[in-house]
Design a protein around this motif. Sequence first.
Motif, PDB file in Angstrom:
ATOM      1  N   ASN A 256     -22.867  10.323 116.705  1.00 32.98           N
ATOM      2  CA  ASN A 256     -23.630   9.073 116.748  1.00 32.98           C
ATOM      3  C   ASN A 256     -22.773   7.815 116.820  1.00 32.98           C
ATOM      4  OD1 ASN A 256     -26.025  10.447 116.684  1.00 32.98           O
ATOM      5  ND2 ASN A 256     -26.193  10.392 114.453  1.00 32.98           N
ATOM      6  N   SER A 257     -21.523   7.922 116.375  1.00 34.16           N
ATOM      7  CA  SER A 257     -20.709   6.709 116.403  1.00 34.16           C
ATOM      8  C   SER A 257     -19.865   6.643 117.671  1.00 34.16           C
ATOM      9  CB  SER A 257     -19.806   6.642 115.171  1.00 34.16           C
ATOM     10  OG  SER A 257     -18.706   7.498 115.340  1.00 34.16           O
ATOM     11  N   THR A 258     -20.020   7.622 118.563  1.00 39.55           N
ATOM     12  CA  THR A 258     -19.204   7.622 119.778  1.00 39.55           C
ATOM     13  C   THR A 258     -20.060   7.420 121.020  1.00 39.55           C
ATOM     14  OG1 THR A 258     -19.330  10.034 119.706  1.00 39.55           O
ATOM     15  CG2 THR A 258     -17.349   9.051 118.834  1.00 39.55           C
ATOM     16  N   GLN A 259     -21.271   6.875 120.813  1.00 36.71           N
ATOM     17  CA  GLN A 259     -22.192   6.653 121.931  1.00 36.71           C
ATOM     18  C   GLN A 259     -21.737   5.501 122.818  1.00 36.71           C
ATOM     19  OE1 GLN A 259     -25.019   8.662 122.339  1.00 36.71           O
ATOM     20  NE2 GLN A 259     -23.986   9.803 120.730  1.00 36.71           N
ATOM     21  N   GLY A 260     -21.368   4.420 122.185  1.00 32.22           N
ATOM     22  CA  GLY A 260     -21.046   3.215 122.938  1.00 32.22           C
ATOM     23  C   GLY A 260     -19.717   3.348 123.667  1.00 32.22           C
ATOM     24  N   GLU A 261     -19.622   2.601 124.739  1.00 30.80           N
ATOM     25  CA  GLU A 261     -18.370   2.596 125.498  1.00 30.80           C
ATOM     26  C   GLU A 261     -17.304   1.811 124.751  1.00 30.80           C
ATOM     27  OE1 GLU A 261     -17.291   4.055 128.494  1.00 30.80           O
ATOM     28  OE2 GLU A 261     -19.029   5.256 127.903  1.00 30.80           O
ATOM     29  N   ARG A 262     -17.762   0.878 123.920  1.00 30.45           N
ATOM     30  CA  ARG A 262     -16.800   0.004 123.253  1.00 30.45           C
ATOM     31  C   ARG A 262     -17.159  -0.163 121.784  1.00 30.45           C
ATOM     32  NH1 ARG A 262     -16.498  -4.920 127.640  1.00 30.45           N
ATOM     33  NH2 ARG A 262     -15.146  -3.873 129.141  1.00 30.45           N
ATOM     34  N   ASP A 263     -16.150  -0.414 120.998  1.00 31.58           N
ATOM     35  CA  ASP A 263     -16.371  -0.816 119.606  1.00 31.58           C
ATOM     36  C   ASP A 263     -15.719  -2.169 119.420  1.00 31.58           C
ATOM     37  OD1 ASP A 263     -17.659   1.462 118.003  1.00 31.58           O
ATOM     38  OD2 ASP A 263     -16.123   2.510 119.157  1.00 31.58           O
ATOM     39  N   TYR A 264     -16.107  -2.826 118.343  1.00 33.70           N
ATOM     40  CA  TYR A 264     -15.593  -4.177 118.156  1.00 33.70           C
ATOM     41  C   TYR A 264     -14.307  -4.207 117.341  1.00 33.70           C
ATOM     42  CZ  TYR A 264     -20.004  -5.730 120.013  1.00 33.70           C
ATOM     43  OH  TYR A 264     -21.069  -5.933 120.834  1.00 33.70           O
ATOM     44  N   ALA A 265     -13.392  -5.011 117.820  1.00 34.39           N
ATOM     45  CA  ALA A 265     -12.257  -5.377 116.983  1.00 34.39           C
ATOM     46  C   ALA A 265     -12.617  -6.708 116.338  1.00 34.39           C
ATOM     47  CB  ALA A 265     -11.005  -5.521 117.826  1.00 34.39           C
ATOM     48  N   ALA A 266     -12.107  -6.937 115.130  1.00 32.04           N
ATOM     49  CA  ALA A 266     -12.328  -8.215 114.459  1.00 32.04           C
ATOM     50  C   ALA A 266     -11.066  -9.048 114.585  1.00 32.04           C
ATOM     51  CB  ALA A 266     -12.649  -7.995 112.991  1.00 32.04           C
ATOM     52  N   ILE A 267     -11.253 -10.306 114.901  1.00 28.69           N
ATOM     53  CA  ILE A 267     -10.149 -11.254 114.983  1.00 28.69           C
ATOM     54  C   ILE A 267     -10.432 -12.290 113.917  1.00 28.69           C
ATOM     55  CG2 ILE A 267      -8.995 -12.902 116.497  1.00 28.69           C
ATOM     56  CD1 ILE A 267      -9.865 -11.184 118.826  1.00 28.69           C
ATOM     57  N   VAL A 268      -9.573 -12.336 112.911  1.00 26.08           N
ATOM     58  CA  VAL A 268      -9.886 -13.118 111.715  1.00 26.08           C
ATOM     59  C   VAL A 268      -8.842 -14.212 111.503  1.00 26.08           C
ATOM     60  CG1 VAL A 268     -10.110 -13.009 109.206  1.00 26.08           C
ATOM     61  CG2 VAL A 268     -11.033 -11.157 110.616  1.00 26.08           C
ATOM     62  N   ASN A 269      -9.332 -15.417 111.321  1.00 24.21           N
ATOM     63  CA  ASN A 269      -8.452 -16.543 111.012  1.00 24.21           C
ATOM     64  C   ASN A 269      -8.347 -16.635 109.488  1.00 24.21           C
ATOM     65  OD1 ASN A 269      -7.260 -19.030 110.545  1.00 24.21           O
ATOM     66  ND2 ASN A 269      -8.284 -20.015 112.280  1.00 24.21           N
ATOM     67  N   TRP A 270      -7.297 -16.012 108.939  1.00 22.56           N
ATOM     68  CA  TRP A 270      -7.241 -15.957 107.464  1.00 22.56           C
ATOM     69  C   TRP A 270      -6.896 -17.305 106.845  1.00 22.56           C
ATOM     70  CZ3 TRP A 270      -2.615 -17.155 105.255  1.00 22.56           C
ATOM     71  CH2 TRP A 270      -1.424 -16.866 105.947  1.00 22.56           C
ATOM     72  N   ARG A 271      -6.224 -18.165 107.591  1.00 26.75           N
ATOM     73  CA  ARG A 271      -5.969 -19.505 107.039  1.00 26.75           C
ATOM     74  C   ARG A 271      -7.292 -20.269 106.925  1.00 26.75           C
ATOM     75  NH1 ARG A 271      -0.817 -20.104 109.827  1.00 26.75           N
ATOM     76  NH2 ARG A 271       0.731 -19.351 108.337  1.00 26.75           N
ATOM     77  N   ALA A 272      -8.164 -20.059 107.932  1.00 25.89           N
ATOM     78  CA  ALA A 272      -9.478 -20.709 107.872  1.00 25.89           C
ATOM     79  C   ALA A 272     -10.288 -20.165 106.703  1.00 25.89           C
ATOM     80  CB  ALA A 272     -10.230 -20.498 109.183  1.00 25.89           C
ATOM     81  N   ALA A 273     -10.137 -18.884 106.426  1.00 22.45           N
ATOM     82  CA  ALA A 273     -10.861 -18.289 105.290  1.00 22.45           C
ATOM     83  C   ALA A 273     -10.394 -18.927 103.985  1.00 22.45           C
ATOM     84  CB  ALA A 273     -10.635 -16.775 105.256  1.00 22.45           C
ATOM     85  N   GLU A 274      -9.090 -19.080 103.868  1.00 16.51           N
ATOM     86  CA  GLU A 274      -8.524 -19.691 102.668  1.00 16.51           C
ATOM     87  C   GLU A 274      -9.082 -21.113 102.496  1.00 16.51           C
ATOM     88  OE1 GLU A 274      -4.220 -20.536 102.830  1.00 16.51           O
ATOM     89  OE2 GLU A 274      -4.088 -19.317 101.012  1.00 16.51           O
ATOM     90  N   GLN A 275      -9.098 -21.854 103.607  1.00 20.79           N
ATOM     91  CA  GLN A 275      -9.577 -23.229 103.570  1.00 20.79           C
ATOM     92  C   GLN A 275     -11.072 -23.289 103.231  1.00 20.79           C
ATOM     93  OE1 GLN A 275      -7.473 -25.854 103.683  1.00 20.79           O
ATOM     94  NE2 GLN A 275      -9.291 -27.030 103.089  1.00 20.79           N
ATOM     95  N   ALA A 276     -11.840 -22.387 103.859  1.00 22.29           N
ATOM     96  CA  ALA A 276     -13.296 -22.389 103.641  1.00 22.29           C
ATOM     97  C   ALA A 276     -13.622 -22.160 102.168  1.00 22.29           C
ATOM     98  CB  ALA A 276     -13.952 -21.314 104.508  1.00 22.29           C
ATOM     99  N   VAL A 277     -12.848 -21.300 101.530  1.00 18.57           N
ATOM    100  CA  VAL A 277     -13.094 -21.052 100.103  1.00 18.57           C
ATOM    101  C   VAL A 277     -12.732 -22.297  99.295  1.00 18.57           C
ATOM    102  CG1 VAL A 277     -12.325 -19.704  98.119  1.00 18.57           C
ATOM    103  CG2 VAL A 277     -12.983 -18.548 100.228  1.00 18.57           C
TER     104      VAL A 277
END
Length: 623
Positions: A256-277
């Motif tokens: 069931n998890s191999t149906q899609g042609e693609r899966d998502y990668a996450a691109i995370v701005n950790w400096r923005a996360a630090e600032q947002a907190v």
Amino acid sequence: MTTRLTFLVCGSLTAALLASAGCNPPGATKSAKGDSTSAAARTFVAPGDKDEYYLFYSGGHSGQVYVAGIPSMRHISTIPVFAPYPATGYGFDEESKKMLGGFTWGDVHHPGLSQTDGKYDGRWLFVNDNANNRIARVDLRDFKTRQILGPIPNSSGNHGSSFVTENSEYVLVATRFSVPLPKGRFAEIADYKTEFNGMVSGIKVDPKSGEMAVGWQILTPPFNWDLGSTGKGPSSGWAFWTSYNSEMAHETLEANSTQGERDYAAIVNWRAAEQAVKDGKGTMMAGVAILDPAKVPGLMYFLAVPKSPHGIDTDPSGRWIAASGKLQPVTSVFDFEKIQKAIADRNFEGEVRGVPVLKHDAVIEGEVPVGLGPLHTQYDGKGNAYTSMYVESAVAKWSLPPWTDAQKKDLNTVILDKIPVHFNIGHLVIGGSDTKAPYGQYLVAMNKLSKGRHLGVGPSQPESSQLIDISGNKMTMLYEAYTEPEPHFAQILKADAISPIEVYPKAENTNPHAVWEATQAGVTRSGNKVDVKMVAIRSRFVPDTIEVKAGDEVTIHVTNVEQTTDMIHGLGIAEHDMNIVVDPGETKTMTFTAGKAGVYPFYCTNFCSALHQEMQGYLAVRP
Ligand code: RUQ
Ligand code: CUA
């Protein structure tokens, strides 16, 4: 050619993945006797000589980290981290018992060395526990586990770590499993898509002490986050994770998890996360500030990567990011400059739960046809990448962009070399690959199977790690070592980058229970609590008889007063399931309840002198 042949031999790719144990590449030789003389010379470290590099490799579900030397591949040390280890008394003394928090196992996957300015600084080694959601710090001053953080709140399946940022500001972690949050809340599994969540966490590292604390967390859809890596240079401040199961299936994942042609990668701005907190944009859950990426624009982007990707690795320049779809024979190379541009231009191809999906075509540089079942990529710092291929049992060497137009037309032309490994490689490691300055001399292939390449040991076989010389144009197989399960990933550190201590200096021992003279040792009682201050020295314990009553709570503080390297004493007590091991200059404490009436021998468990056998005593338990 090899690719095509293997493909035919294995039937279909999915079938090959499932049955890959039976699918070895053509040309996988049983031995490399032809080159063995020169290979032997290159790995030979004469008795008394030392290796050039440390190899820190995961001990998988043993919960430990193993240390070997390169190029000899000799095992030098086992560092217990997430599981008790009687050999060093780990998990028996009060301090390590407390760190383990009652758990008796962990599942170590990815060691990560601390960095300063994008280079290894030789201070700490961080390792993750996939099973019980913990992360630990090993101090490279004494090769001891000094902190275990966790179970991490709001986080389940700490597989996507330990990815250290350029100045060890954070160890970044992502969840492999999703659960209803906060942990402990019940929801129907059938409601997986709506009730379950994954999480990306920033574990803040104190720059002086290395002490870790949960900094912030980003809530994600219930994808299964997989491997990750941190940025540098142009991608400084960012981090990347692949995922599988963007389908958000909750049963029979294999299908069931191999149906899609693609899966998502996450691109995370950790400096923005630090600032947002800092800006108060988090919501508290189980004591941690949680960020919702739908409400904090610029925090997180998704990027579709073909076919159940596994590894995602940033190159030493920080510009190229290689992600391997394990169900297709290519590695996708993304350009971080294009990623930045796509973000600036809002060049998206949709969104998932408020998180923009970057337009794949706008950020991809090319798909390199490395071979079957690509997993992880490492870099040598000379413009080359090396990708492990599980199905093909091989490592492919290829050149990173920028590529010429001719190369772009046929990316087969960027593949420079391929070497078979034995068998079914998972991770591979090049020293410093995740830094700005890889060593580029050796590669260790960490293979999942070793069948038939060693003396028979029954059905449970070791894993194999193969040392490959990558200093020339062609890769050369040098040596094959066997390891306990399961060396997922490893780090390689230049030997001269650290100088571990040999004893704990007496002056640094601040333990209030330490005693350095036989005259200070002794037994005190208050109620049913018995407190023993004990000295261990070659070759006696003082005191060497201890009298208690059945049911007493006994605490023994042992100080090893030696200041000579390697003069280690242990204290094992018969039939009390107790053994602590005390290094020179160290004080350790054990606490236990005295058993049934009787007289129980105790003895030194570490062979410390010619009179080591005599280093014994009695625990007399009065009825
Ligand atoms: S995973 S074999 Cu636990 Cu690192 Cu890729
Ligand atoms: Cu002390 Cu053996």
